[in-house]
Enzyme design. Structure first.
Site, short mmCIF file in Angstrom:
data_model
loop_
_atom_site.label_atom_id
_atom_site.label_comp_id
_atom_site.label_asym_id
_atom_site.label_seq_id
_atom_site.Cartn_x
_atom_site.Cartn_y
_atom_site.Cartn_z
N TRP A 83 -29.40 60.34 -13.75
CA TRP A 83 -28.29 60.74 -12.87
C TRP A 83 -28.67 61.95 -12.00
CZ3 TRP A 83 -23.74 59.96 -10.47
CH2 TRP A 83 -23.03 58.80 -10.80
N PHE A 115 -28.92 61.36 -2.97
CA PHE A 115 -27.87 61.42 -1.96
C PHE A 115 -27.98 62.72 -1.16
CE2 PHE A 115 -25.94 58.34 -4.89
CZ PHE A 115 -25.45 57.40 -4.00
N GLY A 150 -19.09 60.49 -8.46
CA GLY A 150 -20.02 61.43 -9.08
C GLY A 150 -20.08 61.15 -10.58
N HIS A 202 -13.03 55.03 -10.00
CA HIS A 202 -14.12 54.88 -10.95
C HIS A 202 -13.56 55.37 -12.29
CE1 HIS A 202 -17.03 54.74 -7.62
NE2 HIS A 202 -18.00 54.50 -8.49
N GLU A 248 -17.09 54.87 -16.76
CA GLU A 248 -18.52 54.60 -16.55
C GLU A 248 -19.30 55.48 -17.53
OE1 GLU A 248 -19.99 55.78 -12.71
OE2 GLU A 248 -21.81 54.58 -12.86
N HIS A 253 -16.32 50.05 -12.40
CA HIS A 253 -17.11 49.96 -13.64
C HIS A 253 -16.27 49.59 -14.87
CE1 HIS A 253 -20.81 51.23 -11.78
NE2 HIS A 253 -20.19 52.27 -11.25
N ASP A 299 -22.83 48.43 -6.13
CA ASP A 299 -22.80 49.89 -6.23
C ASP A 299 -23.73 50.60 -5.23
OD1 ASP A 299 -21.46 52.02 -7.32
OD2 ASP A 299 -22.65 52.14 -9.15
O1 LIG Z 1 -21.68 54.37 -9.91
C1 LIG Z 1 -21.31 55.43 -9.44
N1 LIG Z 1 -20.44 56.20 -10.13
C2 LIG Z 1 -19.98 57.37 -9.66
N2 LIG Z 1 -20.35 57.87 -8.49
C3 LIG Z 1 -21.24 57.17 -7.77
C4 LIG Z 1 -21.75 55.94 -8.19
N3 LIG Z 1 -22.59 55.49 -7.25
C5 LIG Z 1 -22.60 56.41 -6.26
N4 LIG Z 1 -21.79 57.42 -6.58
C6 LIG Z 1 -21.50 58.63 -5.82
O2 LIG Z 1 -21.17 58.27 -4.53
C7 LIG Z 1 -21.57 59.29 -3.66
C8 LIG Z 1 -21.92 58.67 -2.34
O3 LIG Z 1 -20.84 57.97 -1.84
C9 LIG Z 1 -22.74 59.97 -4.32
O4 LIG Z 1 -22.62 61.36 -4.17
C10 LIG Z 1 -22.67 59.56 -5.77
O5 LIG Z 1 -22.34 60.65 -6.58
ZN LIG Z 2 -19.80 53.41 -7.77
#
Ligand SMILES: O=c1[nH]cnc2c1ncn2[C@@H]1O[C@H](CO)[C@@H](O)[C@H]1O
Ligand SMILES: [Zn+2]
Length: 505
Positions: free
Chosen positions: A195, A202, A317, A344, A347, A372, A429
């Site tokens: 993570w 990003f 996040g 979200h 997760e 998720h 995702d």
């Molecule tokens: O699966 C996820 N769970 C939570 N946050 C996510 C996931 N994938 C991406 N980001 C979040 O989305 C932001 C960009 O839009 C990133 O900063 C990342 O923290």
């Molecule tokens: Zn996501």
């Protein structure tokens, strides 16, 4: 007596004092299996003649792959880490069929991880791009677009390209902006480890991709990649980072969403089969109370200015260390009810912690879908509620594997959701960061690795239909979306049937 068709359930009927005859036992067994299939996601779907032909072919291929895997699971793609088997997907005939199928929409994807790494590489060919620092083992240089040299330590990328060669430079950029590693099981020690690399991606990508012309181009080209993967609709989450241009202008949230909106409209008119896209405002869950006040204000303004293009609100996040929905609840509950929540939640691999409790908060706060919901099986009452309220769970199998929630997709909790017709969609995702296609890789893994060996084309058709049903489109939009999808589905099934009969697939 029949276990299923007779009024008494297995639980109600008293344990027999005598053993059943072999015939009774076999009959009960038959009924049992039938009842299981009756509950499958996709069980209510009917298939016409062409679809049945494609289904028979597809199931023969699926069985072949599963038997090979059953004999030695090292051969089974969904049992392995995607990075170890990336080149094997292309060799799978099941994958090839899935690629051709119209899969409906992607309802869970993120702004800066939509398109393939090539799109990022392409951006580094633009003029006025500077870099500071070199390509290291674990991180790359800093990038920035600027008319003038931003400082002493900055060099023009075009000049570095000359001595490095484009080939080497492109490869370096491709390495830096991906989680790909040839030895993934050793490369990332823990979920927190992967993570931290993921979140940094990003951050380091932002200055490159938030340059206004790149921002537009990246989004447009991403839509094209989704479209080419037979995805006709997209609901994507975005943090709305500062977008900038060469004149030093910083774009407002409204202006950024306006860009998304214009690019979407342009793409729709040049690709009439494309249904459209909507945006979910999804800032980080690490926001302080003060920052959250501004976020709430932005959400309200965007909702007013883009009543239909803005699908709703979410928080993103890493969930374990991040702030919980409970903490934000007082402010969230003050938002107008017309702003949809798509949180979200769950997760996590933890149980009984604040992270999986987010699932309960997501339900109680009225989330329309849950991103998720990985921990949902640990909360039977939540399971009951998501069925009753028809809250759709957006599963992202490959994301869950790369981000270390599940190693072998046969252990993915969504198997239960598939076995009992829960409202569920499959999404990708952040496909960019795992070098997968916009949706086909995740569909393949869900179909062969998570679903029952017995689940067939009806599952894939149901997943596509679900992606329209549980989208944020209004009923008219859904009707027209279903028409576009049906047409594409019909065309592709016909083409596949023809190829199967001709033996050319
Ligand atoms: O699966 C996820 N769970 C939570 N946050 C996510 C996931 N994938 C991406 N980001 C979040 O989305 C932001 C960009 O839009 C990133 O900063 C990342 O923290
Ligand atoms: Zn996501």
């Amino acid at each position: 007596q029949h276990l299923i068709s007779s009024g008494t359930s297995a639980v109600e009927s008293k344990p027999a004092s005598a053993r059943p005859t072999y015939e009774d036992y076999k009959r009960q067994r038959e009924n049992f299996l039938q009842a299981e299939e009756y509950h499958f996601l996709g069980a209510n779907v009917t298939l016409n003649e062409n679809e049945q032909l494609v289904n028979k072919f597809l199931m023969r291929l699926k069985l072949e792959e599963m038997v090979k895997g059953f004999n030695d699971s090292y051969n089974f793609i969904p049992a392995r880490h995607i990075f170890e088997v990336l080149d094997r997907f292309g060799q799978s005939k099941v994958f090839k069929v899935i690629q051709r199928l119209p899969k409906g929409g992607v309802l869970h994807a993120h702004d800066m991880a939509l398109g393939s790494t090539d799109l990022i590489v392409n951006a580094t060919y633009r003029e006025n791009l500077w870099q500071k620092g070199n390509f290291g083992v674990s991180h790359g240089p800093q990038f920035k677009f600027s008319k003038e040299k931003p400082g002493k330590e900055w060099s023009l990328v075009s000049e570095i390209r000359q001595w490095m060669t484009d080939k080497v430079y492109d490869a370096k950029v491709g390495e830096i902006f991906s989680l790909y590693n040839a030895d993934p099981l050793n490369a990332y020690k823990s979920l927190d480890d992967v993570w931290s690399k993921f979140q940094n991606l990003f951050g380091s990508l932002a200055p490159l991709i938030t340059f206004a012309p790149v921002w537009r181009q990246y989004y447009h080209d991403s839509l094209k990649q989704f479209y080419d993967d037979h995805v006709q609709y997209l609901e994507f989450r975005g943090v709305l980072p500062d977008v900038y241009d060469l004149d030093g202008k910083i774009y407002s949230a409204e202006e950024i969403v306006q860009m998304y909106y214009e690019e979407t409209e342009e793409f729709k008119s040049s690709h009439p089969e494309f249904i459209g896209a909507k945006f979910i405002y999804a800032p980080g869950r690490f926001a302080t109370d003060d920052e959250f006040l501004k976020i709430i204000d932005t959400a309200k303004r965007l909702h007013k200015k883009f009543p239909t293009f803005l699908a709703g609100f979410d928080l993103v996040g890493q969930e374990d260390p991040g702030r919980s929905l409970l903490e934000f609840a007082p402010a969230l509950l003050k938002l107008p009810a017309s702003i949809n929540f798509f949180f979200h939640a769950g997760e996590t691999n933890w149980y009984g912690m604040k992270t999986d409790q987010n699932l309960i908060d997501a339900v109680l706060l009225g989330s329309k879908r849950i991103g998720h919901g990985f921990a949902v099986l640990k909360h039977p009452k939540v399971l009951k509620e998501i069925k009753r309220r028809q809250i759709c769970i957006e599963i992202n199998p490959i994301s869950n594997q790369v981000l270390k929630l599940v190693q072998d997709q046969r252990n993915h909790p969504a198997a239960l959701l598939f076995s009992d017709n829960y409202p569920v969609v499959v999404s990708s995702d952040d496909p960019s960061f795992w070098r997968s296609t916009p949706l086909s890789h995740d569909f393949y893994v869900a179909f062969t690795g998570i679903a029952s060996a017995k689940q067939d084309l009806r599952l894939l058709k149901q997943l596509a239909l679900n992606s329209i049903e549980y989208s944020a489109m209004n009923s008219e939009e859904k009707t027209s979306a279903k028409e576009k999808w049906s047409q594409a589905w019909h065309d592709q099934i016909s083409a596949l049937a023809t190829d199967i009969v001709a033996g050319s697939v």
